[in-house]
Design an enzyme around this catalytic site. Structure first.
Site, PDB file in Angstrom:
ATOM      1  N   VAL A  73       0.813  -1.225   0.000  1.00 48.37           N
ATOM      2  CA  VAL A  73       0.000   0.000   0.000  1.00 48.37           C
ATOM      3  C   VAL A  73       0.846   1.275   0.000  1.00 48.37           C
ATOM      4  O   VAL A  73       0.321   2.360  -0.281  1.00 48.37           O
ATOM      5  CB  VAL A  73      -1.010   0.033   1.176  1.00 48.37           C
ATOM      6  CG1 VAL A  73      -2.042  -1.074   1.057  1.00 48.37           C
ATOM      7  CG2 VAL A  73      -0.302   0.004   2.534  1.00 48.37           C
ATOM      8  N   TYR A 166       4.463   5.486  15.088  1.00 56.02           N
ATOM      9  CA  TYR A 166       3.172   4.801  14.990  1.00 56.02           C
ATOM     10  C   TYR A 166       2.055   5.759  15.414  1.00 56.02           C
ATOM     11  O   TYR A 166       1.026   5.877  14.719  1.00 56.02           O
ATOM     12  CB  TYR A 166       3.205   3.563  15.897  1.00 56.02           C
ATOM     13  CG  TYR A 166       2.020   2.648  15.770  1.00 56.02           C
ATOM     14  CD1 TYR A 166       1.911   1.747  14.717  1.00 56.02           C
ATOM     15  CD2 TYR A 166       0.992   2.675  16.716  1.00 56.02           C
ATOM     16  CE1 TYR A 166       0.819   0.893  14.608  1.00 56.02           C
ATOM     17  CE2 TYR A 166      -0.101   1.834  16.619  1.00 56.02           C
ATOM     18  CZ  TYR A 166      -0.182   0.939  15.560  1.00 56.02           C
ATOM     19  OH  TYR A 166      -1.274   0.099  15.457  1.00 56.02           O
ATOM     20  N   LYS A 170      -0.977   7.229  13.065  1.00 54.15           N
ATOM     21  CA  LYS A 170      -2.377   6.942  13.393  1.00 54.15           C
ATOM     22  C   LYS A 170      -3.166   8.229  13.657  1.00 54.15           C
ATOM     23  O   LYS A 170      -4.342   8.324  13.295  1.00 54.15           O
ATOM     24  CB  LYS A 170      -2.464   5.980  14.577  1.00 54.15           C
ATOM     25  CG  LYS A 170      -1.907   4.580  14.275  1.00 54.15           C
ATOM     26  CD  LYS A 170      -2.636   3.887  13.124  1.00 54.15           C
ATOM     27  CE  LYS A 170      -2.248   2.422  12.955  1.00 54.15           C
ATOM     28  NZ  LYS A 170      -2.952   1.784  11.837  1.00 54.15           N
TER      29      LYS A 170
HETATM   30  P1  NAD Z   1      -1.329  -8.090  11.477  1.00 52.29           P
HETATM   31  O1  NAD Z   1       0.149  -8.013  11.494  1.00 52.29           O
HETATM   32  O2  NAD Z   1      -2.001  -9.343  11.918  1.00 52.29           O
HETATM   33  O3  NAD Z   1      -1.896  -7.726  10.025  1.00 52.29           O
HETATM   34  C1  NAD Z   1      -1.377  -6.644   9.284  1.00 52.29           C
HETATM   35  C2  NAD Z   1      -1.374  -7.057   7.820  1.00 52.29           C
HETATM   36  O4  NAD Z   1      -0.947  -5.912   7.061  1.00 52.29           O
HETATM   37  C3  NAD Z   1      -0.393  -8.201   7.514  1.00 52.29           C
HETATM   38  O5  NAD Z   1      -1.053  -9.222   6.797  1.00 52.29           O
HETATM   39  C4  NAD Z   1       0.690  -7.533   6.667  1.00 52.29           C
HETATM   40  O6  NAD Z   1       1.255  -8.396   5.686  1.00 52.29           O
HETATM   41  C5  NAD Z   1      -0.098  -6.393   6.031  1.00 52.29           C
HETATM   42  N1  NAD Z   1       0.793  -5.324   5.579  1.00 52.29           N
HETATM   43  C6  NAD Z   1       1.803  -4.761   6.272  1.00 52.29           C
HETATM   44  N2  NAD Z   1       2.393  -3.838   5.509  1.00 52.29           N
HETATM   45  C7  NAD Z   1       1.735  -3.818   4.323  1.00 52.29           C
HETATM   46  C8  NAD Z   1       1.897  -3.087   3.135  1.00 52.29           C
HETATM   47  N3  NAD Z   1       2.875  -2.183   3.009  1.00 52.29           N
HETATM   48  N4  NAD Z   1       1.037  -3.305   2.128  1.00 52.29           N
HETATM   49  C9  NAD Z   1       0.058  -4.232   2.230  1.00 52.29           C
HETATM   50  N5  NAD Z   1      -0.118  -4.982   3.329  1.00 52.29           N
HETATM   51  C10 NAD Z   1       0.715  -4.768   4.361  1.00 52.29           C
HETATM   52  O7  NAD Z   1      -1.811  -6.861  12.369  1.00 52.29           O
HETATM   53  P2  NAD Z   1      -3.263  -6.368  12.876  1.00 52.29           P
HETATM   54  O8  NAD Z   1      -3.142  -6.240  14.330  1.00 52.29           O
HETATM   55  O9  NAD Z   1      -4.349  -7.145  12.281  1.00 52.29           O
HETATM   56  O10 NAD Z   1      -3.240  -4.889  12.281  1.00 52.29           O
HETATM   57  C11 NAD Z   1      -4.232  -4.380  11.406  1.00 52.29           C
HETATM   58  C12 NAD Z   1      -4.357  -2.897  11.652  1.00 52.29           C
HETATM   59  O11 NAD Z   1      -4.831  -2.689  12.986  1.00 52.29           O
HETATM   60  C13 NAD Z   1      -3.054  -2.114  11.537  1.00 52.29           C
HETATM   61  O12 NAD Z   1      -3.295  -0.902  10.872  1.00 52.29           O
HETATM   62  C14 NAD Z   1      -2.676  -1.861  12.980  1.00 52.29           C
HETATM   63  O13 NAD Z   1      -1.882  -0.707  13.132  1.00 52.29           O
HETATM   64  C15 NAD Z   1      -4.036  -1.707  13.607  1.00 52.29           C
HETATM   65  N6  NAD Z   1      -4.068  -1.904  15.048  1.00 52.29           N
HETATM   66  C16 NAD Z   1      -3.664  -3.096  15.600  1.00 52.29           C
HETATM   67  C17 NAD Z   1      -3.668  -3.228  16.984  1.00 52.29           C
HETATM   68  C18 NAD Z   1      -3.210  -4.490  17.672  1.00 52.29           C
HETATM   69  O14 NAD Z   1      -3.007  -4.472  18.903  1.00 52.29           O
HETATM   70  N7  NAD Z   1      -3.058  -5.598  16.977  1.00 52.29           N
HETATM   71  C19 NAD Z   1      -4.111  -2.165  17.787  1.00 52.29           C
HETATM   72  C20 NAD Z   1      -4.539  -0.984  17.188  1.00 52.29           C
HETATM   73  C21 NAD Z   1      -4.515  -0.870  15.815  1.00 52.29           C
END
Ligand code: NAD
Length: 259
Positions: A73, A166, A170
């Site tokens: 992305v 981060y 966000k």
């Molecule tokens: P995750 O690591 O399980 O999934 C993230 C996915 O994004 C992975 O499949 C990865 O391959 C993909 N990805 C990373 N960089 C990419 C790129 N440049 N292009 C395309 N795909 C890419 O993590 P998650 O926890 O499911 O995170 C999803 C979203 O939720 C993120 O934006 C994260 O910041 C946000 N988030 C997560 C948490 C948490 O505690 N897990 C908390 C708040 C927000």
């Protein structure tokens, strides 16, 4: 007595074409599964292609419709081309969840490696911009509205010591999303933001057990608990919600300090 129509939380998802980024894992994979279970036709986008294909195959095995797409992305041209492919192969685009993200490293600001700063901003903020732009152009062309949810974080509402890149990215997602929400409200395109606290996925590599316990609910979320809120925001049950920035965090942002 007048009968009131009460929409189901999955109302209006059946038959719609939905795109999810970061859909190979965690919150994105759970969202792709939930959308497909509600009858949406799902484009599973991720930089990691094999796991994305696995998610799409699981959906089709359960009788749903999904296709996997490899895209980073942070690459604007690749996002434009991939969204165009999705539209060619599915015929249109109605719903999107811009969710791909990376954590960066744990370091205080004076010592934060600039190369990691740039990558975190490129994926977590500029990546959302690239996707949002391609999706909005397509929805504007179709002229039939749409719904988009961007995944921010509690780190989009509060500072996070040790994770300034981060948190900056966000906070940027919140500002980008609320601005665009107002721009496209009259066109019937709703844009909302979810702000998860800690979620049990591979992403929060540096989160501690103490951090999970700090959530007033007393535990981290499952990816499905976030996906359910995303699906609600994408559904017609949320038809009057746009520009909302919704903590889905077990009460973390509501305040944790007891006097
Ligand atoms: P995750 O690591 O399980 O999934 C993230 C996915 O994004 C992975 O499949 C990865 O391959 C993909 N990805 C990373 N960089 C990419 C790129 N440049 N292009 C395309 N795909 C890419 O993590 P998650 O926890 O499911 O995170 C999803 C979203 O939720 C993120 O934006 C994260 O910041 C946000 N988030 C997560 C948490 C948490 O505690 N897990 C908390 C708040 C927000």
């Amino acid at each position: 007595m007048t009968r009131r129509h009460v929409p189901e939380p999955s109302a209006g998802l059946a038959g719609r074409v939905a795109l999810v980024t970061g859909a190979a894992s965690g919150i994105g994979a759970a969202t792709a599964h939930r959308l497909a279970a509600a009858g949406a036709r799902v484009a599973v986008l991720d930089r990691a292609f094999e796991p994305a294909r696995t998610v799409a195959a699981e959906i089709t095995d359960r009788g749903g419709e999904a296709r996997a797409y490899r895209v980073d992305v942070s690459d604007g041209d690749a996002v434009t081309a991939t969204v165009a492919r999705v539209v060619t192969e599915f015929g249109r685009l109605d719903l999107a969840c811009n969710n791909a993200g990376v954590p960066g490293v744990l370091a205080d600001t004076a010592d934060y490696p600039p190369s990691v700063w740039h990558r975190v901003l490129a994926v977590n903020l500029t990546g959302v911009f690239h996707c949002l732009q391609a999706e909005l152009r397509q929805m504007r062309r179709q002229g039939t509205g749409g719904a988009i949810v961007n995944t921010a974080s509690v780190a989009g509402l509060r500072g996070v010591p040790g994770a300034s890149a981060y948190a900056a990215a966000k906070h940027g997602v919140v500002g980008l999303s609320t601005s665009a929400a107002v721009e496209y409200a009259a066109a019937g395109i709703r844009i909302n933001v979810v702000c998860p606290g800690l979620v049990r996925t591979p992403l929060p590599t540096f989160a501690t057990a103490d951090f999970a316990a700090a959530h007033p609910i007393g535990r981290a979320a499952t990816p499905e608990e976030i996906a359910d809120v995303i699906c609600f925001l994408l559904s017609d049950a949320a038809s009057y919600l746009t520009g909302a920035v919704l903590p889905v965090d077990g009460g973390l942002a509501a305040g944790t300090v007891r006097p």
